[in-house]
Design a protein around this motif. Structure first.
Motif: not given
Length: 395
Positions: A185-196, A213-222, A236-240
């Motif tokens: 899951t954390q790598y799906a979040v990492l991909a979300v972070a980079f795309d954003k 750093a990007a992962y921390v931001v995305a995780d905070r948004e989750l 929703k984006m992470a689940k997708d």
């Protein structure tokens, strides 16, 4: 020439300890009978307390003594063992024997070994050939991609490298393997972070720091409870992304492959400081899907799979858990809807609970990938031994 010599798995010409233990075993065989020679060799130990150099606990010879009193056997050996070029004195203390090495002989023989081995191509003092023909896979270090290299990884790296060198010095073919954390899951979040928040320039300049750093931001948004809409959209984006990764989405798998390569490039700089190199960079994402299916099929056939809710998995309580075996591929868990049913392996017998192998949405856990990874390695390397070097927290 003693007909029992040379003893199996010894190399007296390259190892002085083998030389001295073989000599003692041969001398005791002459005193007590030839059948004791291998047991004596295996039981002679370097003394932990001075002034003696080596010790032998006579009771360790076991049934070979044929009921003889260990104290009397020790006294007999001490009386009949005459000093020689290697041993200058033997003393009995109850059922223990103490051996004193003749220092001048030890120095002379070790120097002779060092010189002799230095003249042999491909050999050096401190090595032997006892492991020739054997193969060991040593898995160590194993950081997660795009994550900082921390003290736990450093400890595993140092210990794993030392073990690899020891096996290699004993003649083994050693495959040094780094099993990267690159799936979940954390790598799906990492991909979300980079795309954003991705930046090619910052990624190339310092990939680990930027991705972290990007992962921390995305995780905070989750978990942004103060901004429900942001939290909902990010989840929703992470689940997708999780579903797309499970299906092998080219864009996401290509992105994570690049993150993996950049991470290896950065980690290699750390390893260079320790003089450590790896033969293989493996990872969870590279485990064969066919082997994963083979693992779950075998566990099912052996009746080891149980069904349980994710709630049971997260908070196991004796009075709440109800689980039944999975038979014929059908789920017989009766206390929860199928959509909330996970597959687990029953390890209560070993006091390890029922760790989940497959979540309700069909995703497999790290445990399954680790088992499948071990099978993949055996099929590829046909190793005689595989060692895992992991920190205690991983148990």
């Amino acid at each position: 020439m003693d007909p029992h010599l040379p003893l199996p798995n010894t190399e007296p010409s390259a190892n002085f300890l083998d030389t001295i233990r073989t000599s003692i075993a041969s001398r005791l065989a002459a005193i007590l009978g030839g059948e004791v020679i291998e047991a004596v060799y295996a039981s002679v130990e370097v003394s932990r307390q001075r002034p003696d150099d080596l010790t032998l606990s006579v009771p360790k010879l076991g049934a070979i003594l044929d009921g003889a009193d260990p104290d009397e056997v020790a006294a007999k050996v001490a009386k009949e063992y005459t000093p020689d070029d290697l041993i200058e004195a033997v003393a009995a203390n109850g059922s223990f024997l103490s051996f004193y090495i003749r220092s001048t002989s030890m120095i002379r023989q070790v120097l002779r070994m060092i010189y002799s081995m230095s003249q042999s191509p491909g050999r050096e003092y401190g090595t032997n050939t006892l492991g020739n023909g054997k193969r060991a896979v040593v898995e160590f270090s194993s950081p997660s991609i795009a994550m900082a290299f921390r003290e736990g990884h450093m400890r595993s790296t140092v210990i794993g490298a030392a073990l690899s060198n020891i096996y290699a010095a004993n003649g083994w073919e050693v495959i040094r393997l780094n099993y990267l954390g690159d799936c979940g899951t954390q790598y799906a979040v990492l991909a979300v972070a980079f795309d954003k928040y991705g930046s090619e320039e910052r990624l190339e300049k310092d990939p680990i720091r930027f991705l972290r750093a990007a992962y921390v931001v995305a995780d905070r948004e989750l978990n942004a409870k103060n901004d429900p809409q942001l939290m909902l959209d990010t989840r929703k984006m992470a689940k997708d992304y999780i579903n797309r990764l499970e299906k092998g989405d080219p864009h996401l798998t290509g992105m994570l492959k690049r993150f993996r390569e950049l991470s290896i490039r950065d980690y290699a700089k750390e390893y260079e400081k320790f003089g450590v190199q790896f033969d293989v960079y493996a990872g969870e994402s590279l485990v064969s899907p066919e082997t994963i299916r083979e693992v779950t099929d075998q566990l099912e056939k052996q009746g080891l799979l149980v069904g349980q809710t994710m709630k049971d998995s997260r908070k196991p309580k004796r009075d709440e858990r109800t689980a039944v075996e999975v038979e014929g591929g059908e789920n017989n868990y009766k206390d929860a809807p199928a959509k909330d049913l996970a597959l687990a392996i029953d390890l209560d017998e070993f006091r390890l609970g029922k760790p989940v192998l497959q979540t309700p949405d069909g995703s497999v856990t790290h445990l399954v990938r680790d088992i499948a990874g071990a099978l993949d390695r055996y099929q590829k390397y046909h190793f005689d031994k595989m060692l895992y070097v992991v920190e205690d927290q991983q148990k």
